[in-house]
Design a protein around this motif. Structure first.
Motif, PDB file in Angstrom:
ATOM      1  N   GLN A 319       0.836  -1.194   0.000  1.00 54.19           N
ATOM      2  CA  GLN A 319       0.000   0.000   0.000  1.00 54.19           C
ATOM      3  C   GLN A 319       0.871   1.243   0.000  1.00 54.19           C
ATOM      4  N   SER A 320       0.757   2.066  -1.042  1.00 54.20           N
ATOM      5  CA  SER A 320       1.533   3.299  -1.106  1.00 54.20           C
ATOM      6  C   SER A 320       0.930   4.335  -0.162  1.00 54.20           C
ATOM      7  N   THR A 321       1.793   5.085   0.497  1.00 57.59           N
ATOM      8  CA  THR A 321       1.346   6.152   1.388  1.00 57.59           C
ATOM      9  C   THR A 321       2.139   7.416   1.085  1.00 57.59           C
ATOM     10  N   ILE A 322       1.676   8.510   1.653  1.00 61.55           N
ATOM     11  CA  ILE A 322       2.385   9.776   1.493  1.00 61.55           C
ATOM     12  C   ILE A 322       3.501   9.857   2.532  1.00 61.55           C
ATOM     13  N   CYS A 323       4.727  10.050   2.066  1.00 63.98           N
ATOM     14  CA  CYS A 323       5.866  10.304   2.957  1.00 63.98           C
ATOM     15  C   CYS A 323       6.041  11.813   3.044  1.00 63.98           C
ATOM     16  N   GLU A 324       5.918  12.368   4.243  1.00 69.21           N
ATOM     17  CA  GLU A 324       6.045  13.812   4.451  1.00 69.21           C
ATOM     18  C   GLU A 324       7.019  14.040   5.601  1.00 69.21           C
ATOM     19  N   ILE A 325       8.167  14.638   5.296  1.00 70.84           N
ATOM     20  CA  ILE A 325       9.215  14.833   6.287  1.00 70.84           C
ATOM     21  C   ILE A 325       9.866  16.196   6.084  1.00 70.84           C
ATOM     22  N   ALA A 326      10.533  16.682   7.140  1.00 70.13           N
ATOM     23  CA  ALA A 326      11.275  17.939   7.063  1.00 70.13           C
ATOM     24  C   ALA A 326      12.746  17.621   6.836  1.00 70.13           C
ATOM     25  N   VAL A 327      13.362  18.321   5.873  1.00 70.34           N
ATOM     26  CA  VAL A 327      14.752  18.041   5.499  1.00 70.34           C
ATOM     27  C   VAL A 327      15.538  19.348   5.521  1.00 70.34           C
ATOM     28  N   SER A 328      16.761  19.299   6.074  1.00 70.02           N
ATOM     29  CA  SER A 328      17.646  20.469   6.063  1.00 70.02           C
ATOM     30  C   SER A 328      19.077  19.987   5.914  1.00 70.02           C
TER      31      SER A 328
END
Length: 534
Positions: A319-328
């Motif tokens: 099952q594909s899901t949304i990956c949402e992360i903060a990157v710096s």
């Protein structure tokens, strides 16, 4: 003696769309209670009434105030945009009344004044998209669990409802609209018409006609209503239309109809209807209903069949899901290298996106079956990866491109200990490497200014709103090595004692003291009302 509460829906906000009864109810009331923006929208209708205005998320206090004033004999109008009974104040007012022991025969009277809801005002601007069965779904999961909302989206999508999405996206709640699109694309074509209407019938009205596959390419916020068509919805020039089904029985381009009025309701001319199917099978509708109920009670739960996806594919595919992360690129480092940018673009893919934020982070979003692999690759590429949402964020300066390096190790230690931890509301720690404080640390929830091995500490800053301002300088010259432990204790107090959804500056004011640092009232300043209500 009981007074009266009028819960007034005043429609989209334009005066020509406010009903006469809504105008009368406002004029008859001694007190007007509402969210700041709503009060501004009806300002021209007000005379000498007492005004009680509050900010967003203060609905309960508005309802309680209305009940208190009405119980004291006042005539009170609680105002809502749209219809007060559709995600408005009507239900909450009744709930508060019931908690106080109120019954419908009591002297305290309640009237709910209907208004034009967003689904209707926005549909009118788009054309006729809700001519057939439609539903409304709010994507706000502040009060309703996301698992429940997800089931409702799935059910509405599979049943081919036209769907109006309320509260689709906010500054901190960004993933929900993307998840909704993903679910809908399992049932509807990417070319399904979608209308985006922002601030319907207000000065800043914006109407966008797009498709299900392309809708996330446009700005969607809390003032936007999203109307998603069903399988038969189509565009004609600029008009979005969902047919009612007249073409099945009528010849729309001819005055002479194939069926006469007396023939149109015969079962043979409605082969799609339940009665027709039952008659063909020589069975009554009651028989069919009884058999359907029996099958439902005896059958095991099965996934709804779709012509384009087999059951074997459904059961075995990840099952594909949304990956949402903060990157710096780092705590002090603000520069992404070309190879890091290439890695971000590659992992995001054609369907992903990178969003710059004022917190010196990029929000990385994409659809994936293996989010852990993406996080691992980003970290191996030298980037910091943190969760998004209501978490702690460290916003440090660049230490003059590393020339003023003395405070960097402390910034990195604080980030390692605290950044990404869950809190009631997003909490920003601002870190400046010298007394110039050019990165505005003093305006954040917690501000740290490093000076020659010691810290000045600021608590309760606020970066937005009519009462925005720096935090209170509660201490000077704290030894640098003590600061990480002190911050952990301050954060732990906030995490354990904050009310649901309570921001840090409000928490500090309510508590009066944290770790020995006392809150002091700021002098009142005069500010113009902001149209956005912040």
């Amino acid at each position: 003696m009981g007074g009266k509460i009028s819960v007034v829906g005043f429609g989209p906000g334009s005066h020509e769309h406010i009903t006469d009864r809504a105008r009368e109810a406002i004029q008859e009331s001694q007190v007007i209670i509402g969210y700041n923006t709503y009060v501004d929208l009806i300002r021209d209708l007000l005379t000498d009434q007492e005004i009680v205005r509050t900010g967003m998320t203060e609905e309960v206090s508005r309802a309680q105030k209305a009940v208190d004033l009405a119980a004291a004999g006042k005539a009170v109008a609680v105002i809502s945009s749209g219809d007060a009974g559709v995600y408005g104040m009507a239900g909450l007012v009744y709930e508060v009344l019931i908690e106080r022991g109120w019954h419908s025969g009591d002297q305290l009277q309640v009237e709910v004044v209907p208004g034009i809801s967003a689904i209707h005002s926005c549909a009118a601007l788009l054309g006729a998209p809700i001519m057939h069965d439609a539903c409304t779904i709010s994507l706000s999961d502040h009060l309703t669990p996301w698992t429940v909302i997800e089931k409702r989206i799935e059910a509405a999508a599979s049943a081919d409802f036209v769907i109006a999405l309320y509260n689709p996206r906010s500054g901190r709640r960004t993933r929900q609209i993307a998840e909704t699109q993903r679910i809908l694309l399992n049932y509807r074509a990417a070319q399904t018409p979608v209308g985006l209407v922002k601030s319907a019938y207000r000065d800043r009205q914006l109407v966008v006609r797009t498709t299900l596959g392309e809708m996330l390419n446009y700005d969607i916020g809390m003032l936007t209503t999203v109307i998603i068509g069903n399988a038969s919805t189509f565009y004609h020039d600029e008009v979005m239309i969902t047919p009612r089904g007249y073409q099945r029985k009528y010849t729309l381009d001819s005055e002479v109809q194939r069926l006469r009025p007396g023939e149109r309701l015969r079962p043979e001319n409605e082969p799609w209807s339940l009665n027709s199917y039952a008659e063909i099978q020589n069975r009554s509708s009651r028989d069919w209903a009884a058999e359907a109920l029996e099958r439902l009670q005896n059958a095991e739960m099965k996934i709804i069949d779709r012509p384009d996806v087999s059951n074997s594919t459904r059961s075995s595919a990840p099952q594909s899901t949304i990956c949402e992360i903060a990157v710096s690129p780092g705590v002090a480092n603000k520069k992404f290298s070309p190879s890091q940018m290439l890695l971000l673009a590659t992992l995001a893919g054609d369907q992903g996106e990178l969003e710059y934020t004022p917190a010196h982070q990029l929000i990385f979003r994409t659809t994936t079956d293996d989010a852990e692999k993406i996080v691992k690759e980003l970290r191996e590429g030298g980037m910091r990866v943190l969760p998004v949402g209501d978490v702690i964020k460290l916003k440090a300066c660049d230490f003059c491109d590393g020339e003023k390096f003395e405070g960097i190790s402390f910034a990195e230690e604080i980030a390692e200990r605290l950044a990404g931890q869950s809190v009631e509301k997003e909490l920003r720690i601002g870190f400046n490497g010298c007394a110039m404080a050019c990165y505005g640390a003093v305006n954040e929830d917690i501000g740290l200014v490093f000076r020659k091995g010691r810290f000045d500490l600021f608590l309760g800053g606020k970066t937005t709103g009519r009462n925005a301002g720096p935090g209170q300088r509660v201490a000077e010259g704290i030894p640098a090595e003590q600061m990480p432990d002190l911050l952990e204790r301050i954060i732990a107090t906030y995490q354990s004692q904050a009310f649901p959804g309570e921001r840090f500056h409000k928490f500090f004011m309510r508590m009066g003291q944290i770790e020995g640092f006392s809150y002091q009232d700021k002098p009142q300043t005069i500010a113009a009302d902001a149209v956005c209500g912040t």
